[in-house]
Design an enzyme around this catalytic site. Structure first.
Site, mmCIF file in Angstrom:
data_model
loop_
_atom_site.group_PDB
_atom_site.id
_atom_site.type_symbol
_atom_site.label_atom_id
_atom_site.label_comp_id
_atom_site.label_asym_id
_atom_site.label_seq_id
_atom_site.Cartn_x
_atom_site.Cartn_y
_atom_site.Cartn_z
ATOM 1 N N LYS A 120 -1.199 -4.407 -12.098
ATOM 2 C CA LYS A 120 -1.920 -3.053 -12.014
ATOM 3 C C LYS A 120 -1.977 -2.415 -13.362
ATOM 4 C CE LYS A 120 3.041 -1.382 -10.920
ATOM 5 N NZ LYS A 120 3.937 -0.579 -10.252
ATOM 6 N N ARG A 162 10.996 4.680 1.692
ATOM 7 C CA ARG A 162 11.531 3.571 1.015
ATOM 8 C C ARG A 162 12.976 3.932 0.743
ATOM 9 N NH1 ARG A 162 6.784 2.797 -3.468
ATOM 10 N NH2 ARG A 162 5.049 2.526 -2.273
ATOM 11 N N HIS A 212 -6.070 -1.279 -5.107
ATOM 12 C CA HIS A 212 -5.128 -0.267 -4.500
ATOM 13 C C HIS A 212 -5.201 0.901 -5.603
ATOM 14 C CE1 HIS A 212 -2.729 -3.032 -1.867
ATOM 15 N NE2 HIS A 212 -3.542 -3.868 -2.756
ATOM 16 N N ASP A 227 -3.024 7.746 -1.419
ATOM 17 C CA ASP A 227 -3.172 6.290 -1.512
ATOM 18 C C ASP A 227 -4.576 6.047 -0.992
ATOM 19 O OD1 ASP A 227 -2.320 3.865 -1.964
ATOM 20 O OD2 ASP A 227 -1.176 3.595 -0.070
ATOM 21 N N CYS A 255 -1.231 0.121 2.719
ATOM 22 C CA CYS A 255 -2.322 -0.668 2.635
ATOM 23 C C CYS A 255 -2.461 -1.931 3.754
ATOM 24 C CB CYS A 255 -2.065 -1.895 1.401
ATOM 25 S SG CYS A 255 -0.477 -2.175 0.646
ATOM 26 N N HIS A 287 -7.804 2.669 -0.902
ATOM 27 C CA HIS A 287 -7.928 1.139 -1.201
ATOM 28 C C HIS A 287 -9.624 0.990 -1.034
ATOM 29 C CE1 HIS A 287 -4.150 1.137 0.422
ATOM 30 N NE2 HIS A 287 -3.694 0.241 -0.454
ATOM 31 N N GLN A 339 1.867 9.703 -0.358
ATOM 32 C CA GLN A 339 0.875 8.974 -1.408
ATOM 33 C C GLN A 339 -0.429 9.473 -1.164
ATOM 34 O OE1 GLN A 339 1.813 4.597 -0.981
ATOM 35 N NE2 GLN A 339 2.561 4.775 -3.023
#
Length: 661
Positions: free
Chosen positions: A473, A365, A519, A385, A336, A387, A383
């Site tokens: 979330k 991570r 997200h 991912d 992000c 946005h 991910q």
């Protein structure tokens, strides 16, 4: 007088303090016999604990699902601890909670437990259940409790008591001659536990999860309300072992791991093909939904992570380094902040919103080494991912669109049984309570609408305190082919980070406004989702997903030339095809490729070469289908088409696509 309100709204009056057991007896002997505990104003209490003021009370029996199972599993942990200390005097007990599907207890003992010890412990547990020992709650003085446990050599328990907040009651539960420190609640007696339990495995665990502390021995078990539930669960475990993605990954030559790169995947050609097939699928689906694909750096300066709040709130999970010029950098744990950099690189107008950007970003991570588990728990993963930058007025509609996209994606993989959980504000977070109130209210409204539209197909629940530090979330939980739940996708509403990054857009009024950020992840970790799919399908992927879709296998060397021609035709049509020309019997070849979970084996011999046909054998099938090569191509091309493309193509549109003269 004490007024008790029951779940049906009726009230009962009592002259003084009353217990849940008293209420059950008042209602009827059958309920008194079946009752395990009670919920007093929503809080679980022991059945014998006095209720001294007006309250709403619900009596808990074995039929009350998770509430009853948590009691049963907690008691199973206590009964196991009692059994261990009877069998192995001098063993210290530490912590023993109920967990999903079972329980565990951590023990301090010099000599290691063995699998044979588990059999002895389980047998003693059944003896303790047969004794039907009454379980009694006692409140102790803090200092006296510490002194007592120290005198018994239970130093871990004494440490736990010393660390409890001042003023918190110190409660001890006694069953027979054995007792344990515990908040409770518990069943009325050990006999209520029943015998639907089994000890399952041994493991090591550091005291309080800290590697600087002593290593303890953890015994895991499972416990259920009925023998049938236990039998079904053990059967599921057997099936899960057969489907273990780590074993299938080796057998199917998909991936492996190395000690010098813990938590990182070494993808083999077939595994990487599967992985890229998933990425291509998501890329098409999100592209059709208006997402623009981007890519951001893997390593960025700490200043970015300070603005996002990761440095302050997530640093213990980040891989960081300091360069020779004294700059701190971090491998990105999330995408992000990089997407904010892209958003802010241009002046944005409300006419551009919603702006949707997606990235197949590799993130890193730190996970403790003991938590790593194949593809399911890694340190380096990709991910899907994305946005969405939008106005507040667009928020609800965009969340609903994301929900439809995610649910449609799961349906393409055969996941029909879903639960969506609202994860609310954690204790460690950024942003004002007003912003959190607005974000949680927005997601709750979306969830309510989604569940209402699903006609009962989608279940909803709340996951208190499990939101991320910048926003609440929705968590999408899938149930796989053998009944296990996996949390995968998320939709997170973020009113915090846009302000922290000073992101803005020019509204219709000509003024500067702060956007809302959503997200979104659909698979979450693609590595983890790959592992889930391997186990869900037991390696038997649908044709469109299979790394190798068809193997052309010869019966005789006379068909080698034709086999190469068939393979070339399959590959030209877009199929992932291999050829097996080895001088082996065809039954051996079929068995070997079946073990590798190849969906289709195209067998060719002298006759097939002469007639320009192939004999198609399906994985798990006992028969074969002989087709002309052109017909076999059309059939396999149609079957191998991904679900999103198949739905756009009329049946006649595929006719003749792969024709071979």
């Amino acid at each position: 007088m004490v007024a008790i309100t029951l779940p049906d709204g009726s009230q009962r009056q009592y002259e003084g303090p009353v217990s849940g057991l008293d209420i059950a007896k008042d209602i009827g002997p059958g309920l008194a016999k079946a009752a395990l505990a009670c919920a007093v104003n929503g809080e679980m209490w022991d059945l014998t604990r006095p209720i001294e003021t007006d309250a709403s009370v619900a009596l808990i029996t074995a039929k009350d699902g998770e509430s009853a199972l948590e009691l049963i599993r907690h008691d199973a942990a206590h009964v196991m601890a009692e059994a261990v200390q009877e069998l192995y005097p001098g063993t210290q007990v530490t912590i023993g909670p109920a967990i999903e599907n079972g329980f565990y207890y951590d023990f301090a003992r010099d000599e290691p437990f063995t699998p044979e010890d588990l059999e002895r412990i389980e047998a003693r547990m059944r003896e303790i259940v047969a004794r039907d020992e009454a379980i009694v709650r006692e409140v102790w003085d803090r200092n006296e409790a510490i002194a007592w446990f120290k005198d018994q050599g239970e130093h871990y328990k004494a440490e736990i008591i010393a660390d409890l907040p001042a003023g918190e009651p110190i409660t001890v539960y006694r069953q027979g001659d054995w007792l344990d420190l515990c908040r409770g609640p518990h069943l009325p007696s050990t006999g209520k536990l029943g015998t639907a339990f089994k000890l399952t495995k041994l493991a090591g665990a550091y005291w309080r999860g800290d590697s600087r502390n002593p290593m303890l021995q953890r015994i895991y078990g499972t416990a259920w309300a009925t023998d049938k539930q236990l039998k079904d669960y053990l059967h599921m475990l057997e099936e899960a072992e057969k489907r273990d993605h780590r074993r299938l990954g080796r057998e199917m030559d998909l991936f492996h791991f190395e000690d010098y790169a813990p938590g990182s995947v070494f993808w083999h050609p077939k595994g990487w093909t599967l992985f890229q097939t998933l990425i291509s699928f998501v890329r098409r689906r999100q592209g059709a939904a208006g997402f623009l694909e981007v890519n951001t750096p893997d390593m960025m300066d700490r200043s970015l992570w300070e603005v996002s709040g990761h440095w302050q709130n997530y640093r213990e999970n980040m891989f960081t380094t300091k360069t020779e010029d004294e700059r701190d950098f971090a491998l990105k744990p999330m995408n992000c902040p990089g997407h904010f950099a892209i958003y802010k690189n241009a002046l944005r107008s409300y006419r551009e919103l919603p702006l949707k950007v997606g990235e197949f970003g590799k993130v890193h991570r730190y996970e403790p080494s003991g938590a790593l588990h194949g593809l399911m728990r890694v340190r380096s993963f990709t991910q899907d991912d994305a946005h969405v930058f939008c106005t507040p007025d667009q928020l609800r509609e965009e969340c609903l669109k994301l929900n439809s996209l995610i649910l449609g994606l799961y349906e393409d993989f055969g996941f029909q049984d879903l639960t969506i959980k609202l994860a609310t504000r954690p204790e460690k977070r950024v942003g004002s309570d007003d912003l959190w109130d607005a974000a949680e209210a927005a997601l709750q409204g979306v969830l309510d609408e989604v569940v209402a539209r699903s006609d009962g197909r989608i279940k909803a629940s709340v996951n208190p305190g499990e939101g991320v530090f910048y926003g609440p979330k929705l968590e999408y939980v899938l149930r796989d082919a053998i009944g296990r739940d996996w949390q995968c996708g998320t939709v997170q509403v973020d009113f915090n980070l846009p302000g922290r990054f000073d992101a803005s857009y020019i509204g219709a009024d000509g003024e500067r406004h702060v956007p809302v950020m959503i997200h979104r992840a659909m698979f979450g970790s693609l590595e983890r989702f790959t592992g889930i799919l391997v186990e869900h399908y037991a390696g038997r992927f649908p044709l469109w997903l299979a790394p190798v879709q068809v193997v052309v296998a010869t019966i005789t060397g006379e068909a080698d030339g034709y086999a190469r021609e068939v393979q070339a035709a399959f590959q030209a049509a877009g199929l992932r095809a291999e050829v097996d020309l080895r001088n082996e019997k065809i039954n051996y070849k079929v068995r070997e490729h079946s073990n590798a979970k190849v969906p289709v084996i195209a067998v060719v011999g002298k006759r097939e070469a002469e007639e320009r046909t192939v004999a198609l054998r399906r994985l798990g099938g006992a028969s074969q289908e002989v087709l002309a090569l052109a017909d076999a191509l059309d059939t396999l091309v149609t079957e191998s088409m991904p679900p999103d493309l198949r739905s756009r193509v009329a049946p006649e549109a595929t006719d003749g696509v792969s024709r071979v003269a």
